[in-house]
Design a protein around this motif. Structure first.
Motif, mmCIF file in Angstrom:
data_model
loop_
_atom_site.group_PDB
_atom_site.id
_atom_site.type_symbol
_atom_site.label_atom_id
_atom_site.label_comp_id
_atom_site.label_asym_id
_atom_site.label_seq_id
_atom_site.Cartn_x
_atom_site.Cartn_y
_atom_site.Cartn_z
ATOM 1 N N LEU A 4 0.835 -1.203 0.000
ATOM 2 C CA LEU A 4 0.000 0.000 0.000
ATOM 3 C C LEU A 4 0.873 1.258 0.000
ATOM 4 N N VAL A 5 1.846 1.319 0.882
ATOM 5 C CA VAL A 5 2.718 2.499 0.986
ATOM 6 C C VAL A 5 3.481 2.705 -0.318
ATOM 7 N N ASP A 6 4.030 1.639 -0.869
ATOM 8 C CA ASP A 6 4.769 1.774 -2.136
ATOM 9 C C ASP A 6 3.844 2.293 -3.248
ATOM 10 N N SER A 31 4.221 5.825 -5.203
ATOM 11 C CA SER A 31 4.278 5.861 -6.675
ATOM 12 C C SER A 31 3.241 6.811 -7.259
ATOM 13 N N SER A 32 2.067 6.889 -6.621
ATOM 14 C CA SER A 32 1.009 7.786 -7.109
ATOM 15 C C SER A 32 1.187 9.218 -6.594
ATOM 16 N N ARG A 33 2.254 9.440 -5.815
ATOM 17 C CA ARG A 33 2.623 10.751 -5.280
ATOM 18 C C ARG A 33 1.610 11.305 -4.272
ATOM 19 N N GLY A 88 -0.454 14.843 -3.260
ATOM 20 C CA GLY A 88 -1.521 14.338 -2.400
ATOM 21 C C GLY A 88 -2.265 15.459 -1.696
ATOM 22 N N MET A 89 -1.522 16.457 -1.237
ATOM 23 C CA MET A 89 -2.145 17.614 -0.574
ATOM 24 C C MET A 89 -3.016 18.402 -1.553
#
Length: 178
Positions: free
Chosen positions: A87-89, A93-95, A117-118
């Motif tokens: 999940l974290v990786d 990857s999706s920034r 993400g923000m």
């Protein structure tokens, strides 16, 4: 439930029970509405439900000044170390998030929202924030302070119960009421 004032009538005590029940129902409704919005956010950003849950855990912990490691995130979400690594990786990857070395303990790696993400979260949730502020605009500050105290107490109780159910597994402390 003990009554603090022995002169309090059973009617007043019944009102308190009803208020506490109403608050519990309100919190369930809030949770349901938040979950619905989370699903829409996840779908509109090609995220899986657990991705959104992870983002929520990361944002909450960060706002409370207790940023999460991947291990703490996995424990909080109740998923295996292998699943949380995947999940974290994927989220990196999706920034949506990034890894950051803890300045107070260089051995620890913290999870933080990435700039992308923000931006994604802000563009989706800013209208909700505006609606929420508008909905509370006419409420007196004393009501807002009381609501904050109630929510802080409820979150603390829920986190304590979670810790008991998981043998003390990394339940973040409740924030102090201001």
């Amino acid at each position: 439930m003990p009554i603090d004032n022995p002169a309090e009538s059973s009617t007043e005590h019944g009102d308190r029970d009803r208020l506490e029940t109403d608050i519990a129902l309100d919190i369930r409704a809030l949770t349901t509405a938040a979950e619905q919005l989370g699903h829409v956010f996840a779908q509109s950003n090609n995220l899986r439900p657990n991705d959104f849950r992870a983002l929520t855990h990361i944002a909450t912990a960060d706002a409370e000044g207790t940023p999460l490691t991947a291990g703490h995130l996995g424990t909080s979400m109740g998923v295996s170390p292998a699943a949380i690594t995947y999940l974290v990786d994927r989220m990196i990857s999706s920034r949506h998030i990034r890894r950051e070395t803890d300045t107070s303990d260089r051995r620890k790696v913290l999870l933080r929202y990435d700039e992308h993400g923000m931006e994604v979260a802000s563009s989706f949730f800013t209208p909700l924030g505006l609606r929420t502020r508008a909905a509370m605009a006419d409420l007196p500050e004393a009501d807002l302070l009381a609501a904050h105290r109630v929510l802080t107490a409820v979150v603390g109780a829920m986190r304590t119960y979670f810790a008991e159910l998981t043998d003390g597994a990394d339940a973040a402390p409740a924030r102090e009421a201001n």
